[in-house]
Design a protein around this motif. Structure first.
Motif, PDB file in Angstrom:
ATOM      1  N   LYS A   1      37.935 -44.103  24.220  1.00  0.00           N
ATOM      2  CA  LYS A   1      36.512 -44.070  23.839  1.00  0.00           C
ATOM      3  C   LYS A   1      35.700 -43.136  24.741  1.00  0.00           C
ATOM      4  O   LYS A   1      34.635 -43.483  25.226  1.00  0.00           O
ATOM      5  CB  LYS A   1      35.900 -45.473  23.877  1.00  0.00           C
ATOM      6  CG  LYS A   1      36.620 -46.498  23.056  1.00  0.00           C
ATOM      7  CD  LYS A   1      36.417 -46.246  21.582  1.00  0.00           C
ATOM      8  CE  LYS A   1      37.064 -47.407  20.825  1.00  0.00           C
ATOM      9  NZ  LYS A   1      37.302 -47.120  19.455  1.00  0.00           N
ATOM     10  N   ILE A   2      36.233 -41.938  24.982  1.00  0.00           N
ATOM     11  CA  ILE A   2      35.514 -40.945  25.784  1.00  0.00           C
ATOM     12  C   ILE A   2      35.328 -39.680  24.967  1.00  0.00           C
ATOM     13  O   ILE A   2      36.035 -39.453  23.992  1.00  0.00           O
ATOM     14  CB  ILE A   2      36.262 -40.605  27.097  1.00  0.00           C
ATOM     15  CG1 ILE A   2      37.682 -40.133  26.793  1.00  0.00           C
ATOM     16  CG2 ILE A   2      36.265 -41.790  28.032  1.00  0.00           C
ATOM     17  CD1 ILE A   2      38.425 -39.639  28.001  1.00  0.00           C
ATOM     18  N   GLY A   3      34.404 -38.854  25.370  1.00  0.00           N
ATOM     19  CA  GLY A   3      34.228 -37.550  24.750  1.00  0.00           C
ATOM     20  C   GLY A   3      33.163 -37.496  23.677  1.00  0.00           C
ATOM     21  O   GLY A   3      32.715 -36.418  23.322  1.00  0.00           O
ATOM     22  N   GLY A   4      32.791 -38.629  23.138  1.00  0.00           N
ATOM     23  CA  GLY A   4      31.749 -38.642  22.123  1.00  0.00           C
ATOM     24  C   GLY A   4      32.148 -37.875  20.875  1.00  0.00           C
ATOM     25  O   GLY A   4      33.321 -37.713  20.562  1.00  0.00           O
TER      26      GLY A   4
ATOM     27  N   PHE B   1      47.928 -23.186  20.820  1.00  0.00           N
ATOM     28  CA  PHE B   1      47.682 -23.940  22.050  1.00  0.00           C
ATOM     29  C   PHE B   1      46.358 -24.690  21.970  1.00  0.00           C
ATOM     30  O   PHE B   1      46.275 -25.865  22.344  1.00  0.00           O
ATOM     31  CB  PHE B   1      47.688 -23.000  23.263  1.00  0.00           C
ATOM     32  CG  PHE B   1      47.320 -23.695  24.540  1.00  0.00           C
ATOM     33  CD1 PHE B   1      48.230 -24.520  25.177  1.00  0.00           C
ATOM     34  CD2 PHE B   1      46.059 -23.549  25.088  1.00  0.00           C
ATOM     35  CE1 PHE B   1      47.892 -25.174  26.345  1.00  0.00           C
ATOM     36  CE2 PHE B   1      45.700 -24.191  26.251  1.00  0.00           C
ATOM     37  CZ  PHE B   1      46.627 -25.008  26.886  1.00  0.00           C
ATOM     38  N   ILE B   2      45.332 -24.030  21.467  1.00  0.00           N
ATOM     39  CA  ILE B   2      44.019 -24.663  21.346  1.00  0.00           C
ATOM     40  C   ILE B   2      44.084 -25.832  20.371  1.00  0.00           C
ATOM     41  O   ILE B   2      43.530 -26.904  20.638  1.00  0.00           O
ATOM     42  CB  ILE B   2      42.962 -23.628  20.905  1.00  0.00           C
ATOM     43  CG1 ILE B   2      42.712 -22.630  22.040  1.00  0.00           C
ATOM     44  CG2 ILE B   2      41.666 -24.303  20.497  1.00  0.00           C
ATOM     45  CD1 ILE B   2      41.849 -21.454  21.640  1.00  0.00           C
ATOM     46  N   ILE B   3      44.754 -25.657  19.254  1.00  0.00           N
ATOM     47  CA  ILE B   3      44.864 -26.725  18.260  1.00  0.00           C
ATOM     48  C   ILE B   3      45.595 -27.931  18.848  1.00  0.00           C
ATOM     49  O   ILE B   3      45.142 -29.070  18.715  1.00  0.00           O
ATOM     50  CB  ILE B   3      45.561 -26.212  16.991  1.00  0.00           C
ATOM     51  CG1 ILE B   3      44.656 -25.224  16.254  1.00  0.00           C
ATOM     52  CG2 ILE B   3      45.955 -27.371  16.079  1.00  0.00           C
ATOM     53  CD1 ILE B   3      45.332 -24.499  15.121  1.00  0.00           C
ATOM     54  N   VAL B   4      46.705 -27.697  19.529  1.00  0.00           N
ATOM     55  CA  VAL B   4      47.463 -28.800  20.121  1.00  0.00           C
ATOM     56  C   VAL B   4      46.645 -29.495  21.207  1.00  0.00           C
ATOM     57  O   VAL B   4      46.603 -30.727  21.271  1.00  0.00           O
ATOM     58  CB  VAL B   4      48.814 -28.296  20.678  1.00  0.00           C
ATOM     59  CG1 VAL B   4      49.509 -29.368  21.497  1.00  0.00           C
ATOM     60  CG2 VAL B   4      49.708 -27.840  19.525  1.00  0.00           C
ATOM     61  N   ALA B   5      45.977 -28.717  22.053  1.00  0.00           N
ATOM     62  CA  ALA B   5      45.157 -29.307  23.113  1.00  0.00           C
ATOM     63  C   ALA B   5      44.028 -30.150  22.521  1.00  0.00           C
ATOM     64  O   ALA B   5      43.751 -31.255  23.012  1.00  0.00           O
ATOM     65  CB  ALA B   5      44.591 -28.210  24.014  1.00  0.00           C
ATOM     66  N   LEU B   6      43.391 -29.671  21.474  1.00  0.00           N
ATOM     67  CA  LEU B   6      42.309 -30.427  20.852  1.00  0.00           C
ATOM     68  C   LEU B   6      42.809 -31.726  20.232  1.00  0.00           C
ATOM     69  O   LEU B   6      42.139 -32.753  20.320  1.00  0.00           O
ATOM     70  CB  LEU B   6      41.603 -29.578  19.792  1.00  0.00           C
ATOM     71  CG  LEU B   6      40.684 -28.497  20.341  1.00  0.00           C
ATOM     72  CD1 LEU B   6      40.174 -27.630  19.204  1.00  0.00           C
ATOM     73  CD2 LEU B   6      39.541 -29.099  21.116  1.00  0.00           C
ATOM     74  N   ILE B   7      43.977 -31.685  19.624  1.00  0.00           N
ATOM     75  CA  ILE B   7      44.530 -32.914  19.046  1.00  0.00           C
ATOM     76  C   ILE B   7      44.835 -33.928  20.145  1.00  0.00           C
ATOM     77  O   ILE B   7      44.544 -35.117  20.004  1.00  0.00           O
ATOM     78  CB  ILE B   7      45.781 -32.604  18.196  1.00  0.00           C
ATOM     79  CG1 ILE B   7      45.369 -31.856  16.931  1.00  0.00           C
ATOM     80  CG2 ILE B   7      46.543 -33.876  17.851  1.00  0.00           C
ATOM     81  CD1 ILE B   7      46.515 -31.331  16.111  1.00  0.00           C
ATOM     82  N   VAL B   8      45.393 -33.464  21.263  1.00  0.00           N
ATOM     83  CA  VAL B   8      45.680 -34.366  22.380  1.00  0.00           C
ATOM     84  C   VAL B   8      44.389 -34.958  22.938  1.00  0.00           C
ATOM     85  O   VAL B   8      44.291 -36.181  23.147  1.00  0.00           O
ATOM     86  CB  VAL B   8      46.465 -33.625  23.490  1.00  0.00           C
ATOM     87  CG1 VAL B   8      46.541 -34.460  24.760  1.00  0.00           C
ATOM     88  CG2 VAL B   8      47.860 -33.282  22.996  1.00  0.00           C
ATOM     89  N   PHE B   9      43.376 -34.119  23.163  1.00  0.00           N
ATOM     90  CA  PHE B   9      42.102 -34.629  23.673  1.00  0.00           C
ATOM     91  C   PHE B   9      41.433 -35.568  22.678  1.00  0.00           C
ATOM     92  O   PHE B   9      40.806 -36.555  23.055  1.00  0.00           O
ATOM     93  CB  PHE B   9      41.164 -33.477  24.031  1.00  0.00           C
ATOM     94  CG  PHE B   9      41.592 -32.714  25.245  1.00  0.00           C
ATOM     95  CD1 PHE B   9      42.041 -33.366  26.381  1.00  0.00           C
ATOM     96  CD2 PHE B   9      41.555 -31.331  25.258  1.00  0.00           C
ATOM     97  CE1 PHE B   9      42.441 -32.668  27.500  1.00  0.00           C
ATOM     98  CE2 PHE B   9      41.942 -30.622  26.373  1.00  0.00           C
ATOM     99  CZ  PHE B   9      42.398 -31.295  27.498  1.00  0.00           C
TER     100      PHE B   9
ATOM    101  N   ILE C   1      34.621 -30.065  17.390  1.00  0.00           N
ATOM    102  CA  ILE C   1      35.477 -28.942  17.785  1.00  0.00           C
ATOM    103  C   ILE C   1      36.814 -29.014  17.053  1.00  0.00           C
ATOM    104  O   ILE C   1      37.344 -27.991  16.612  1.00  0.00           O
ATOM    105  CB  ILE C   1      35.671 -28.922  19.314  1.00  0.00           C
ATOM    106  CG1 ILE C   1      34.334 -28.648  19.998  1.00  0.00           C
ATOM    107  CG2 ILE C   1      36.699 -27.889  19.723  1.00  0.00           C
ATOM    108  CD1 ILE C   1      34.379 -28.783  21.500  1.00  0.00           C
ATOM    109  N   LEU C   2      37.358 -30.219  16.900  1.00  0.00           N
ATOM    110  CA  LEU C   2      38.623 -30.375  16.185  1.00  0.00           C
ATOM    111  C   LEU C   2      38.488 -29.971  14.720  1.00  0.00           C
ATOM    112  O   LEU C   2      39.369 -29.308  14.169  1.00  0.00           O
ATOM    113  CB  LEU C   2      39.106 -31.821  16.288  1.00  0.00           C
ATOM    114  CG  LEU C   2      40.457 -32.113  15.642  1.00  0.00           C
ATOM    115  CD1 LEU C   2      41.553 -31.314  16.330  1.00  0.00           C
ATOM    116  CD2 LEU C   2      40.764 -33.588  15.728  1.00  0.00           C
ATOM    117  N   VAL C   3      37.400 -30.329  14.094  1.00  0.00           N
ATOM    118  CA  VAL C   3      37.169 -29.946  12.700  1.00  0.00           C
ATOM    119  C   VAL C   3      37.056 -28.423  12.580  1.00  0.00           C
ATOM    120  O   VAL C   3      37.638 -27.817  11.678  1.00  0.00           O
ATOM    121  CB  VAL C   3      35.909 -30.644  12.142  1.00  0.00           C
ATOM    122  CG1 VAL C   3      35.492 -30.040  10.816  1.00  0.00           C
ATOM    123  CG2 VAL C   3      36.155 -32.135  12.005  1.00  0.00           C
TER     124      VAL C   3
END
Length: 53
Positions: free
Chosen positions: A25-28, A9-17, A34-36
């Motif tokens: 162009k948000i999130g910096g 769930f965390i991996i999928v959510a991070l990929i979506v974000f 975090i994705l890495v």
């Protein structure tokens, strides 16, 4: 078993974000870091073959 589902769930959510961040162009750079980290954890879990209890 539940830890594996949470990890997925965390991996999928991070990929979506991450994709939303690229598109709008948000999130910096934070979401990229975090994705890495999530990718490294996922790869280590695959290599070691550990199963959650």
């Amino acid at each position: 078993m539940i830890v594996g589902r949470i990890l997925w769930f965390i991996i999928v959510a991070l990929i979506v974000f991450w994709l939303l961040g690229l598109i709008f162009k948000i999130g910096g750079g934070l979401i990229h870091i975090i994705l890495v980290v999530a990718g490294i954890i996922f790869i280590l879990q695959l290599i070691t073959g550990r199963r959650s209890v």
